[in-house]
Scaffold this motif. Structure first.
Motif, short mmCIF file in Angstrom:
data_model
loop_
_atom_site.label_atom_id
_atom_site.label_comp_id
_atom_site.label_asym_id
_atom_site.label_seq_id
_atom_site.Cartn_x
_atom_site.Cartn_y
_atom_site.Cartn_z
N VAL A 27 0.84 -1.21 0.00
CA VAL A 27 0.00 0.00 0.00
C VAL A 27 0.87 1.25 0.00
CG1 VAL A 27 -1.71 1.32 1.32
CG2 VAL A 27 -1.89 -1.18 1.17
N LEU A 28 1.94 1.23 0.79
CA LEU A 28 2.80 2.40 0.93
C LEU A 28 3.52 2.77 -0.37
CD1 LEU A 28 4.39 1.76 4.46
CD2 LEU A 28 2.59 3.40 3.86
N VAL A 29 3.87 1.76 -1.17
CA VAL A 29 4.61 2.05 -2.40
C VAL A 29 3.70 2.47 -3.56
CG1 VAL A 29 6.49 0.49 -1.77
CG2 VAL A 29 4.66 -0.34 -3.25
N ALA A 30 2.38 2.39 -3.35
CA ALA A 30 1.43 2.68 -4.43
C ALA A 30 1.65 4.03 -5.12
CB ALA A 30 0.00 2.58 -3.91
N PRO A 31 2.00 5.12 -4.39
CA PRO A 31 2.17 6.40 -5.08
C PRO A 31 3.27 6.39 -6.15
CG PRO A 31 1.98 6.76 -2.73
CD PRO A 31 2.09 5.27 -2.93
N SER A 32 4.21 5.44 -6.05
CA SER A 32 5.30 5.40 -7.02
C SER A 32 5.09 4.37 -8.12
CB SER A 32 6.63 5.09 -6.30
OG SER A 32 6.61 3.77 -5.79
N HIS A 67 11.45 4.44 -9.97
CA HIS A 67 10.08 4.77 -9.54
C HIS A 67 10.05 6.15 -8.89
CE1 HIS A 67 9.55 0.40 -9.93
NE2 HIS A 67 8.27 0.68 -10.10
N THR A 68 11.05 6.41 -8.05
CA THR A 68 11.12 7.69 -7.36
C THR A 68 11.40 8.83 -8.33
OG1 THR A 68 11.96 6.54 -5.41
CG2 THR A 68 12.21 8.93 -5.45
N VAL A 69 12.33 8.61 -9.26
CA VAL A 69 12.65 9.65 -10.24
C VAL A 69 11.40 10.04 -11.02
CG1 VAL A 69 13.84 10.06 -12.43
CG2 VAL A 69 15.10 9.14 -10.49
N HIS A 70 10.65 9.06 -11.47
CA HIS A 70 9.46 9.36 -12.27
C HIS A 70 8.43 10.15 -11.45
CE1 HIS A 70 6.53 7.76 -15.56
NE2 HIS A 70 7.03 8.93 -15.88
N ALA A 115 4.53 11.39 0.19
CA ALA A 115 4.67 10.18 -0.63
C ALA A 115 6.05 9.56 -0.45
CB ALA A 115 4.42 10.50 -2.10
N LEU A 116 7.10 10.39 -0.40
CA LEU A 116 8.45 9.87 -0.19
C LEU A 116 8.60 9.22 1.18
CD1 LEU A 116 10.50 12.78 -1.77
CD2 LEU A 116 10.36 10.43 -2.62
N VAL A 117 7.98 9.84 2.19
CA VAL A 117 8.02 9.25 3.54
C VAL A 117 7.31 7.90 3.55
CG1 VAL A 117 7.16 9.54 5.90
CG2 VAL A 117 8.26 11.46 4.73
N ALA A 118 6.24 7.78 2.78
CA ALA A 118 5.48 6.53 2.73
C ALA A 118 6.21 5.44 1.96
CB ALA A 118 4.10 6.78 2.12
#
Length: 198
Positions: A55-60, A121-124, A152-155
């Motif tokens: 769930v936490l990685v969903a934003p990326s 994922h983070t770069v995008h 989002a980065l914290v998650a």
């Protein structure tokens, strides 16, 4: 007016320099044998359950990021801001391509069977957010985008670590690289637009 332009130039150049410097400095902390650094060890991989990590990685995740990218393009297109809409579409994809084909092979940090630094994922995700923040004129919108991106980065950081996708430093480096590239590319877009007008 001239002081305002100079001030904006200083802010942009400082942000690009800081992002690039952080991206280049983080690999200096990597152990020679590979694996997690001391900085990575500060974020334990056992802080969240695998289910919560998903769930936490969903934003990326790519579908979410692409949906946000298209929504941002539509934001500008609906306002007939065509240059901004095209810039919004192109800049994050260039940042992702540079990361994939240049930065990852340059640092060659491997995690299992893939290159991990900086996190693609983070770069995008951060490139989409930074590009929108650079292009939108509403200060409140910029603040909201910045705050949501930080959340989002914290998650995603503990989620990525738990799932074994990335070390926390991969994510930090990805955020720094994305911000530097997006700000620089948006600056270039502004310069090209001004030249075309002239």
């Amino acid at each position: 007016m001239i002081d305002r332009v100079r001030g904006a130039t200083v802010v942009r150049a400082t942000a690009i320099g800081a992002g690039a410097a952080l991206t280049a400095a983080i690999p200096l902390t990597f152990p020679a044998h590979g694996g997690a650094s001391e900085l990575d060890a500060m974020v334990s991989e056992d802080t969240v359950s695998p289910g919560l990590a998903q769930v936490l990685v969903a934003p990326s995740n790519a579908p979410v990021v692409v949906a946000l990218l298209l929504a941002a393009c539509a934001w500008f297109a609906l306002r007939r801001q065509w240059w901004q809409a095209v810039t919004m579409l192109v800049v994050p994809e260039i940042a992702l391509a540079v990361n994939t084909w240049l930065l990852k092979p340059l640092w060659d940090r491997r995690l299992d069977d893939h290159l991990a630094y900086p996190s693609g994922h983070t770069v995008h995700m951060v490139a989409v957010a930074t590009t929108f923040a650079c292009l939108v004129t509403d200060r409140r919108a910029r603040i909201v985008v910045a705050a949501l991106t930080v959340l989002a980065l914290v998650a995603i950081t503990p989620g990525m670590a738990e799932l074994g996708y990335h070390h926390p430093t991969d994510i930090l480096g990805g955020a720094a690289a994305a911000a530097a590239m997006a700000i620089g590319l948006c600056w270039l877009s502004d310069a090209l637009r001004a030249r075309n007008r002239a």
